[in-house]
Design a protein around this motif. Structure first.
Motif, short mmCIF file in Angstrom:
data_model
loop_
_atom_site.label_atom_id
_atom_site.label_comp_id
_atom_site.label_asym_id
_atom_site.label_seq_id
_atom_site.Cartn_x
_atom_site.Cartn_y
_atom_site.Cartn_z
N VAL B 60 0.84 -1.19 0.00
CA VAL B 60 0.00 0.00 0.00
C VAL B 60 0.87 1.24 0.00
O VAL B 60 1.89 1.29 0.70
N GLY B 61 0.49 2.24 -0.76
CA GLY B 61 1.22 3.50 -0.75
C GLY B 61 0.61 4.48 -1.72
O GLY B 61 -0.26 4.13 -2.51
N GLU B 62 1.11 5.72 -1.66
CA GLU B 62 0.62 6.75 -2.57
C GLU B 62 1.19 6.53 -3.95
O GLU B 62 2.14 5.78 -4.13
N SER B 63 0.66 7.27 -4.95
CA SER B 63 1.28 7.16 -6.27
C SER B 63 2.67 7.77 -6.20
O SER B 63 2.89 8.76 -5.51
N GLY B 64 3.60 7.13 -6.87
CA GLY B 64 4.97 7.60 -6.82
C GLY B 64 5.76 7.03 -5.66
O GLY B 64 6.92 7.36 -5.48
N SER B 65 5.14 6.13 -4.87
CA SER B 65 5.86 5.60 -3.72
C SER B 65 6.77 4.43 -4.11
O SER B 65 7.53 3.96 -3.29
N GLY B 66 6.65 3.95 -5.33
CA GLY B 66 7.52 2.86 -5.77
C GLY B 66 6.84 1.50 -5.79
O GLY B 66 7.50 0.49 -6.03
N LYS B 67 5.54 1.44 -5.58
CA LYS B 67 4.83 0.17 -5.54
C LYS B 67 4.95 -0.57 -6.87
O LYS B 67 5.25 -1.76 -6.90
N THR B 68 4.68 0.15 -7.95
CA THR B 68 4.69 -0.49 -9.25
C THR B 68 6.10 -0.95 -9.61
O THR B 68 6.29 -2.00 -10.22
N THR B 69 7.10 -0.16 -9.22
CA THR B 69 8.49 -0.57 -9.50
C THR B 69 8.80 -1.89 -8.80
O THR B 69 9.44 -2.77 -9.38
N VAL B 70 8.32 -2.05 -7.57
CA VAL B 70 8.53 -3.32 -6.87
C VAL B 70 7.89 -4.46 -7.65
O VAL B 70 8.51 -5.52 -7.86
N ALA B 71 6.66 -4.25 -8.14
CA ALA B 71 5.99 -5.30 -8.91
C ALA B 71 6.78 -5.63 -10.16
O ALA B 71 6.91 -6.79 -10.54
N ARG B 72 7.32 -4.60 -10.80
CA ARG B 72 8.04 -4.85 -12.05
C ARG B 72 9.39 -5.51 -11.79
O ARG B 72 9.87 -6.27 -12.64
N ILE B 73 9.99 -5.22 -10.66
CA ILE B 73 11.22 -5.94 -10.32
C ILE B 73 10.89 -7.42 -10.09
O ILE B 73 11.55 -8.31 -10.62
N LEU B 74 9.81 -7.66 -9.32
CA LEU B 74 9.41 -9.04 -9.06
C LEU B 74 9.00 -9.74 -10.35
O LEU B 74 9.18 -10.95 -10.50
N GLY B 75 8.42 -9.00 -11.29
CA GLY B 75 8.01 -9.58 -12.56
C GLY B 75 9.15 -9.66 -13.56
O GLY B 75 8.92 -10.03 -14.71
N ARG B 76 10.34 -9.24 -13.16
CA ARG B 76 11.54 -9.24 -13.99
C ARG B 76 11.41 -8.35 -15.22
O ARG B 76 11.96 -8.63 -16.28
N PHE B 77 10.64 -7.27 -15.09
CA PHE B 77 10.63 -6.27 -16.15
C PHE B 77 11.84 -5.37 -16.00
O PHE B 77 12.35 -4.82 -16.96
N TYR B 78 12.26 -5.17 -14.74
CA TYR B 78 13.47 -4.41 -14.46
C TYR B 78 14.40 -5.31 -13.67
O TYR B 78 13.95 -6.10 -12.84
N ALA B 79 15.70 -5.14 -13.91
CA ALA B 79 16.67 -5.79 -13.03
C ALA B 79 16.91 -4.84 -11.86
O ALA B 79 17.03 -3.64 -12.07
N PRO B 80 16.94 -5.36 -10.65
CA PRO B 80 17.19 -4.46 -9.52
C PRO B 80 18.61 -3.90 -9.56
O PRO B 80 19.53 -4.58 -9.99
N THR B 81 18.77 -2.65 -9.09
CA THR B 81 20.09 -2.05 -9.01
C THR B 81 20.92 -2.75 -7.93
O THR B 81 22.11 -2.99 -8.09
#
Lengths: 335, 365
Positions: B60-81
């Motif tokens: 849970v979080g506001e928009s821009g809090s990074g929620k979607t980025t976490v989902a995309r890292i878990l979905g392997r759309f992004y490699a984590p830094t």
């Protein structure tokens, strides 16, 4: 509730004329808005809420046409006028000073190539030509301060402001000429819950101070229940129930109102299984002969298909449902 | 409408190994700012999330809090830094689990069901293709049976009626069910839902939530439910994690987080969420915790986040420590945890007891 009426809407209907035939997006809408009252309008997408807003403010454009009804506005001084019959020129004099609107998307409503302050002085000086530039800028500063924006942000362009600030400056802009009625179309859907609450708390404070009335349209009934004095529930272009927030929450009469209320899980109350409302809204181009909610209604029966039920006063609210028709034998079965 | 069991609260299952896990992941994006200089947006910092079989975790979080980025890292759309993703304890990285094997286990459901289905293909093709690509059906007969079974599992019944529909012939809720069915076609163990109901009409949202609950209870899927609506998180999930400006600030069993939030931001979020039951019952209430500060704080710019705890500029309890460094994790016996200096410095009493329910209508005539 003894305040005088500000707006009387009577039998308002709006049609969209399309090559495939006309669709009635608002059908026989009647309600009275009192001075200083907040009336919430809730419904699903396609229920006609936004059409109602553009009809009330006379901002609709073809293919939407007001095909029937009156919108009688009672100014603080002077004779009541029917907004539907007014010319665009006469309406223009009323806009901002008596009738203001806050739209959903703040980025689209502010001019991207004008500084925020200039958009305020533009409005202020158009409606009060005696105001000089410096005084108008001064007044603009007071207006933005009212919504928690520092006056030194006036030289900023809209893209330099955050979403919440843009939305708040639109609210300040709507209040620039001290209107009697502010119409708000989902003003907080684009901002976060924290900002939403701050904006709405401000709207309530400003309402206490200036006494304007608000028509507030949203799909978020849980929000309206906290904000509005009275709520109208719309379904398929009609008001199916209208009453005070507390009555609608604790004693909803229409099965649709009940379903909508139970579509919002509680934050603190004990959890139970909720089911929402199965099915989807009807096609407005091909209206049913009876109640439009019939196909989705858990309590539908033969009487629902006969005719569109009129709004009837039942206890403290008005409801359009055959379950409350004294002539209907099924009605007695209802608790 | 078939009856689905009420999502029951359950205890933490720390004894069981998580299916999918993010360990200390960060994601930084390099962007060019207005002046033409390179800047680094720190979208997610040192986040850890564990998904277990048969449990739903809400982020849970506001928009821009990074929620979607976490989902995309878990979905392997992004490699984590920084940090790593582990599937059944095995790290996922270059040379690790192959991408297709990973997607066979982990599927994403997007927010917008209007954008995530190809409008030129019928439901039969959209679902059948996923079955074929992952080798779960070969012959025409098998594909047909598989598609019908999928439609039935997402409550699109009778299935025959939906086979030959195009996306535009379906309502938003039906489309989202097709999207869920497509994700199920690969027989995943984990579903990642990124705001799966926020584009749907209010009256049909609960149907989709009940469907996700059914998939958890009957098929034992592990789910991540990303949302800004904490009330829906409470309805659906077992555990709630709260994210602010790229940092996970609090988490734990849902009722613990909602009934006794340990982080000031969680408190602010809860106080701000509409809850008609609270305000209509309370009537006029006293000034709340945050209205007294008067200042309208806003979430920080992720390209230039505040030092230390990123919430400190908006926090009514901010201390010197908060500006200097991000606090360690404080654990509670019931599984709740928080990153807040109040708990490290023995000032937690400032948060408790809960203030009186604050109504939006402070003064009613």
């Amino acid at each position: 509730m003894t305040d005088p009426a500000l707006l009387q809407v009577d039998g308002l209907s709006v049609d969209y004329l399309t090559p495939q035939g006309s669709a009635r997006a608002c059908s026989d809408i009647s309600f009275t808005l009192r001075r200083g009252e907040i009336l919430g309008v809730a419904g699903e997408s396609g229920s006609g809420k936004s059409t109602l807003i553009t009809a009330l403010t006379r901002l609709q454009r073809p293919p939407a046409v007001t095909s029937a009804g009156r919108i009688v506005y009672h100014p603080a001084d002077g004779e009541p006028v029917d907004l539907v019959a007014q010319s665009e020129r006469a309406l223009r004099r009323r806009r901002w000073r008596q009738l203001a609107i806050v739209m959903q998307s703040a980025m689209d409503c502010l001019n991207p190539v004008m500084r925020l302050g200039a958009q305020f002085t533009d409005v202020l000086r158009t409606h009060d030509p005696s105001l000089d530039r410096a005084a108008a800028w001064q007044r603009a500063g007071e207006l933005v301060r009212m919504v928690g924006i520092a006056p030194d942000r006036l030289p900023a362009y809209p893209h330099e402001l955050s979403g919440g600030m843009r939305q708040r400056s639109l609210i300040a802009l709507a209040l620039a000429c001290d209107p009697d009625l502010v119409v708000m179309d989902e003003p907080t859907t684009a901002v976060d819950v924290v900002m939403q609450r701050q904006i709405l708390a401000q709207v309530l404070r400003l309402r206490e101070r200036f006494g304007f009335a608000v028509v507030f349209v949203t799909h978020d009934l849980s929000l309206l229940l906290e904000l509005a004095d009275r709520i109208a529930i719309m379904y398929a272009g009609r008001i199916v129930e209208i009453g005070s927030s507390a009555d609608l929450y604790h004693r909803p009469k229409h099965p649709y109102t009940k379903g909508l209320r139970d579509s919002f899980p509680p934050l603190h109350a004990p959890l139970r299984e909720l089911s929402g409302i199965p099915g989807s809204p009807p096609d407005l181009r091909d209206p049913l002969p009876g109640c439009a909610f019939g196909p989705r209604c858990p309590r539908a029966h033969a009487a629902c298909e006969q005719a569109v039920p009129p709004l009837r006063t039942v206890e403290a609210q008005d409801v359009a449902c055959v379950l409350y028709d004294p002539q209907n034998p099924e009605a007695t079965a209802h608790a | 409408m078939p009856d689905t069991p009420v999502p029951a609260p359950r205890g933490t299952s720390d004894s069981v190994a998580p299916v999918l896990e993010a360990v200390g992941v960060s994601k930084h994006f390099e962007v060019r700012n207005r002046g033409g200089n390179n800047a680094v947006v720190r979208a997610v910092e040192n986040a850890g999330i564990a998904l277990h079989r048969g449990r739903i975790v809400a982020l849970v979080g506001e928009s821009g809090s990074g929620k979607t980025t976490v989902a995309r890292i878990l979905g392997r759309f992004y490699a984590p830094t920084e940090g790593e993703i582990r599937l059944h304890g095995r790290p996922v990285a270059a040379g690790g689990i192959a991408r297709r094997d990973y997607f066979r286990k982990v599927q994403l459901i997007f927010q917008d069901p209007f954008g995530s289905l190809n409008s030129l293909h019928r439901v039969r093709y959209t679902l059948g293709r996923a079955l074929k690509l992952h080798g779960h059906a070969r012959s025409r007969r098998e594909v047909e049976d598989g598609v019908i079974d999928l439609l039935r599992r997402v409550n699109l019944t009778p299935p025959e009626q939906y086979l030959d529909k195009f996306p535009h012939e379906l309502s938003g809720g039906q489309r989202q069910r097709v999207v869920i069915a497509r994700a199920l076609a690969v027989r995943p163990e984990v579903l990642l839902g990124d705001e799966p109901i926020s584009m749907l009409d209010v009256s049909i949202r609960l149907d989709v939530l009940n469907l996700l609950a059914k998939l958890r209870d009957e098929e034992g899927l592990a789910l991540l439910y990303i949302t800004h609506d904490i009330a829906s998180a409470r309805y659906l999930c077992d555990e709630i994690d709260v994210m602010y400006a790229g940092q996970l600030v609090e988490g734990g069993p849902k009722e613990a987080v909602i009934q006794s939030p340990k982080h000031p931001y969680t408190r602010l979020l809860l106080d701000s969420s509409p809850d008609p039951g609270r305000s209509l019952a309370a009537g006029s209430a006293s000034e709340g915790l945050f209205t007294a500060t008067g200042e309208l704080g806003e979430p920080p710019d992720p390209a230039d986040p505040p030092t230390g705890c990123r919430f400190h500029p908006r926090c009514p309890f901010a201390m010197d420590e908060c500006r200097e460094s991000f606090p360690e994790r404080t654990e509670f016996p019931d599984g709740q945890w928080v990153h807040c200096w109040l708990h490290q410095k023995g000032r937690a009493h400032l948060l408790a007891p809960a203030p009186p329910a604050q109504s939006l209508k402070e003064t009613r005539p």
